[in-house]
Write an enzyme that holds these catalytic residues in place. Structure first.
Site, PDB file in Angstrom:
ATOM      1  CG  HIS A  33      -1.113   5.573  -5.926  1.00 38.23           C
ATOM      2  ND1 HIS A  33      -1.052   6.943  -5.954  1.00 38.23           N
ATOM      3  CD2 HIS A  33      -1.075   5.180  -7.218  1.00 38.23           C
ATOM      4  CE1 HIS A  33      -0.992   7.363  -7.202  1.00 38.23           C
ATOM      5  NE2 HIS A  33      -1.019   6.307  -8.000  1.00 38.23           N
ATOM      6  CG  ASP A 128      -1.892   9.010  -3.239  1.00 36.82           C
ATOM      7  OD1 ASP A 128      -1.614   9.875  -4.092  1.00 36.82           O
ATOM      8  OD2 ASP A 128      -1.652   7.802  -3.376  1.00 36.82           O
TER       9      ASP A 128
END
Ligand code: UDP
Length: 477
Positions: A33, A128
């Site tokens: 990520h 995110d």
């Protein structure tokens, strides 16, 4: 290594008026990520946007101990409640995710207030999509937000439809999702067809959509031609910016000269060992095997992989993380002694994929690995473990045509014969030539997407335009 710039330097170098737009980027604290969000930050920075990466204290201490180095992207650290050991030190995914939300919401808000009080303009928070609560923090503080999806659009579309109750999975037979060919039940992400074992993660993937409508932008790490139909569908829903693939520029358009790696590794890298070993091998003779940063294989699976590789009679470079090493069977040692195999705890994956000796990638199909294979034109044997990897494997095989999916048995284990036959298909059969040609085609298209005037480049420019427009508007008001 990402270069850092202390606040003091930044403020001194900038004119007091007419500050550049400033974006905070907040990835979920895991390798797969952080990588894409860092790369997006680098692109923004190259186009005159000031970027600050917000990460956890744990990740910060591993990767950015010398904050006063020379720099470009600023880094700020906040607590997630696990400063010493990070995610791995939590009792369970649920306990990590709950604490991260509770503690992280406050520490993120405190950071933003602190930065503002120091005279920083903060024009957007790009978070995110796994950390949906960050959008609520931004809203409370009156900051525009953008959700950043690190997984494939195809995968997210499935999650969206399940979350909204727009589809339900038939017990057998395929399900229909806009922009995708029919998807069999077993081809959906594991959290869709097997929701039970990881409630925390299931909640996280579906929760990406609970407050998405309050985000001003939705970013996705893909490129237009790769997922055209799904992207067209998503554009009707959100202000979508398709900005990938987010590999370092030197593997793509080469416009950012110093951008050769992600600049962050959560494990120790054995770079020279890998390169020296690869340098000795003939062109396209090596199978690279890696299952990303989190997958845990059973000892039986490791044994089958070992024998699948031995039976394929190929050279192989296999990444086995330190905590997985104890599961390796002894047989692997003989192969290593004969020079046909190398096992390392972590490597620079893109350098391995880009090496001329590498001819095939046995992958768990994490989306970063998937995009890296696409960009570097390496055919894959898709061996997904769980989550989105299962659907990525379908797309690699059926839609993009750059790999073959290896079948697992009823215990979920890939047997040596199946693995060897897939490797041979790619390395030794005619099928391999077709797959290699497709891989080369996608690699070219990926480069064009991020190059000047490409679809992703345009979307990034459009985002910056929108950001600047709002800033001007706010100043006028
Ligand atoms: N990676 C790496 N070295 C390795 C194995 C993996 O640098 O030895 C990187 C890889 O390039 C990718 C990331 O780790 O960028 C893994 O992300 P992915 O989404 O593929 O899988 P995850 O770790 O999230 O399961």
């Amino acid at each position: 290594m990402i270069t850092l710039l202390s606040h003091k330097q930044t403020m001194e170098q900038q004119p007091k008026t007419n500050k550049p737009p400033h974006v905070l980027l907040f990835p979920f604290p895991a390798q797969g990520h952080i990588n894409p969000i860092i790369q997006f930050a680098k692109r923004l920075l190259s186009k005159g946007v000031k970027t600050t990466l917000v990460t956890t204290i744990y990740i910060f201490n591993i990767n950015f101990p010398n904050k006063n180095n020379t720099t470009s992207i600023e880094i700020e650290a906040i607590t997630d409640g696990f400063d010493e050991g990070g995610y791995m030190s939590a009792d369970s995914p649920e306990s990590y995710l709950d604490t991260f939300k509770e503690v992280g919401s406050k520490s993120l808000a405190d950071l933003i207030k602190k930065l503002e009080s120091e005279g920083n303009n903060i024009d957007a928070l790009i978070y995110d999509s796994f950390i949906a609560w960050a959008s609520d923090v931004a809203m409370e503080l009156g900051i525009d937000s953008g959700a950043f999806f690190t997984q494939a659009c195809g995968v997210n579309t499935i999650y969206y439809h399940v979350h909204k109750g727009l589809i339900s999975l038939p017990p057998d037979g395929p399900v229909s999702v806009p922009g995708l060919p029919p998807v069999e039940r077993w081809e959906t992400p594991s959290f869709v067809h097997d929701i039970g074992p990881y409630p925390g993660w299931s909640h996280t993937v579906f929760n990406q959509f609970t407050n998405i409508d309050q985000a001003r932008w939705v970013f996705t790490n893909s490129f237009y031609l790769l997922e055209k139909e799904v992207i067209e569908w998503m554009r009707k829903m959100w202000n979508l910016k398709v900005i990938g693939p987010t590999l370092p520029s030197m593997y793509l358009d080469k416009r950012l000269e110093d951008d050769k790696d992600y600049g962050i590794n959560l494990f120790e890298v054995k770079h020279n060992e890998c390169m020296n070993w690869l340098n000795d091998k003939p062109e396209k003779s090596v199978v690279y095997v890696a299952f990303g940063s989190a997958a845990e294989l059973q000892p039986e699976e490791m044994e089958e992989i070992t024998w699948g590789l031995i039976d394929s009679d190929v050279n192989f470079l296999w990444v086995v993380r330190a905590q997985e090493e104890g599961k390796l069977p002894k047989d692997v040692t003989d192969v290593i002694k004969r020079g046909k195999g190398l096992v390392v705890a972590w490597c620079r994956q893109m350098d391995v994929l880009a090496h001329e000796s590498t001819g095939c990638f046995v992958t768990h199909c994490g989306f970063n690995s998937t995009l890296e294979a696409i960009c570097l034109g390496v055919p894959v044997v898709a061996m997904p473990q769980w989550t989105d990897q299962i659907t990525n494997a379908k797309m690699l095989d059926e839609i993009w045509g750059i790999g073959v999916r290896v079948k697992a048995d009823e215990k979920g284990i890939v047997r040596r014969g199946n693995l060897a036959s897939c490797i041979k298909k790619i390395m030794k059969d005619k099928t391999g030539v077709v797959i290699q040609n497709n891989a080369a085609k996608w690699s070219e298209l990926a480069k064009l997407a991020v190059d000047k005037g490409g679809s992703s480049d345009k979307d990034i420019n459009e985002f910056i335009y929108e950001l600047k427009h709002t800033m001007t508007h706010k100043r006028d008001v």
